[in-house]
Write a protein that holds these residues in place. Structure first.
Motif, short mmCIF file in Angstrom:
data_model
loop_
_atom_site.label_atom_id
_atom_site.label_comp_id
_atom_site.label_asym_id
_atom_site.label_seq_id
_atom_site.Cartn_x
_atom_site.Cartn_y
_atom_site.Cartn_z
N ALA A 105 42.48 40.12 44.94
CA ALA A 105 42.60 40.18 43.48
C ALA A 105 41.74 39.14 42.78
O ALA A 105 41.41 39.30 41.59
CB ALA A 105 44.06 39.99 43.08
N ASP A 106 41.34 38.07 43.49
CA ASP A 106 40.54 37.01 42.88
C ASP A 106 39.05 37.15 43.13
O ASP A 106 38.26 36.30 42.70
CB ASP A 106 41.01 35.64 43.40
N SER A 108 35.19 38.39 42.93
CA SER A 108 34.23 38.96 41.99
C SER A 108 32.87 38.92 42.66
O SER A 108 32.70 38.33 43.73
CB SER A 108 34.20 38.16 40.68
N THR A 171 40.46 50.37 50.79
CA THR A 171 40.46 49.34 49.74
C THR A 171 41.51 48.29 50.06
O THR A 171 42.44 48.53 50.84
CB THR A 171 40.75 49.94 48.35
N ASP A 174 45.23 46.58 45.97
CA ASP A 174 45.46 47.63 44.97
C ASP A 174 44.16 48.18 44.40
O ASP A 174 44.04 48.45 43.19
CB ASP A 174 46.33 47.08 43.82
N SER A 176 41.16 46.67 44.26
CA SER A 176 40.20 45.74 43.67
C SER A 176 39.00 45.47 44.57
O SER A 176 37.95 45.04 44.11
CB SER A 176 40.89 44.41 43.33
N GLN A 247 29.03 43.92 43.13
CA GLN A 247 29.69 44.78 42.15
C GLN A 247 29.69 46.22 42.62
O GLN A 247 28.66 46.76 43.02
CB GLN A 247 28.98 44.68 40.79
N GLY A 252 35.30 46.44 37.49
CA GLY A 252 36.44 45.68 37.97
C GLY A 252 36.69 45.81 39.46
O GLY A 252 37.68 45.27 39.96
N GLN A 253 35.80 46.48 40.19
CA GLN A 253 35.97 46.65 41.64
C GLN A 253 34.80 46.00 42.37
O GLN A 253 33.64 46.11 41.94
CB GLN A 253 36.05 48.13 42.00
#
Length: 327
Positions: A105-106, A108, A171, A174, A176, A247, A252-253
């Motif tokens: 979740a963290d 990027s 994945t 959830d 991300s 990216q 957001g994924q």
């Protein structure tokens, strides 16, 4: 005589190895995947192992049927195998141990210095497809080999028939983080053995898997036992993925793509099949901490036991033979 016999043993062993590569490509292909060694590096290690193993012959050991020194030579051969497995895990251990551990979740595309380790329980689009092809265990990656019982002289042995890799995208967190399917650098201690007797009916999943694969025996015309060995990454427990986050196409994924290549042996995905530098993520069973422990154990235990077998096997070989090294 010692030099002639020594060279003769090495030449015969190389000829046998070439025959194995030609007539048993399944085991060669799987070993190539598990070690990631290129052909040239693999042959170099093999020749070094032969030169060491047959030193007692060079030093005067007999080569008759009652030679007990071959017990030590066999120990050394196992030691070289374990040592190779350990060495080809060294750089992956370094990468995993130094990568920043980041929850899915963290993550990027700009996290850390480029290489991260993230873990979680995989989520797949089709759970029915995310299973081992034979035993049906939940899995996102399976390296399998099929064997049949055959007779060689007076002994029955398992002969390798076919091998392959089954992998599905998944994945983490959830949705991300997305990880594509592929021939990744995989480290797992999860295995399943499935044996079907000659006269036993094949389970539906096994028959369905064997039918479209030309290298596999015809499920309706089997004349011996068939065994399947599956090494897999479980799909119902945490898996650690190590690589560079980029990216994804979806906002957001994040997609985990490349992990650095192995500079020690050049052992990374498909390096044994391609001259390219196309790397893929590293998969390790378990959480990040469990993954680091697994690779550390593989490196230290495999390397330590391998080295002990190489040295002690040679000492035993000299002790069990009249060979002696000039001092």
């Amino acid at each position: 005589m010692g030099v002639v016999a020594y060279v003769g043993f090495i030449v015969v062993s190389v000829v046998v190895a070439v025959g194995v590569k030609r007539f048993d490509p399944a085991i060669v292909e799987q070993l190539s995947r598990r070690t990631g060694l290129t052909g040239s590096r693999g042959w170099t290690i093999f020749l070094v192992a032969l030169a060491w193993t047959f030193l007692p012959v060079l030093a005067g050991a007999s080569v008759d049927d009652e030679s007990l020194w071959v017990v030590g030579a066999a120990m050394g051969g196992v030691g070289f195998y374990l040592g190779t497995i350990a060495l080809t895990s060294m750089d992956e251990y370094r990468i995993v141990s130094r990568a920043a551990a980041v929850p899915p979740a963290d993550l990027s595309a700009h996290t850390g210095d480029g290489v991260v380790a993230t873990s979680g329980v995989p989520t797949v689009a089709d759970p029915a497809a995310a299973v081992t092809p034979i035993s049906g265990e939940p899995a996102v990656h399976t390296d399998w080999i099929a064997q049949q019982r055959t007779r060689v002289g007076f002994r029955e042995v398992w002969s390798n028939v076919a091998t392959g890799v089954e992998s599905v995208p998944f994945t983490l967190g959830d949705g991300s983080v997305v990880v594509d399917s592929g021939r990744h650098r995989v480290f797992s201690n999860a295995e399943r053995y499935t044996t079907v007797g000659r006269d036993e009916p094949l389970p539906d999943a096994v028959a369905e898997f064997m039918q479209p694969t030309p290298d596999l025996p015809d499920p309706e015309a089997r004349d011996s036992k068939t065994r399947f060995i599956e090494e897999y990454i479980p799909g119902d427990e945490p898996v650690t993925v190590v690589g560079e986050p980029v990216q994804s196409e979806r906002p957001g994924q994040v997609r985990i793509e490349d992990a650095p290549p192995d500079p020690l042996f050049g052992t990374h995905t498909d390096h044994s099949r391609s001259d390219g530098d196309d790397t893929e993520p590293i998969f390790v069973r378990g959480t990040v901490d469990e993954a680091r422990r697994l690779l550390k154990k593989r490196l230290l235990f495999g390397g330590g036991v391998g080295l002990a077998l190489i040295v002690c096997g040679q000492m035993l070989a000299f002790w069990l033979s009249p060979a002696s090294l000039p001092l």
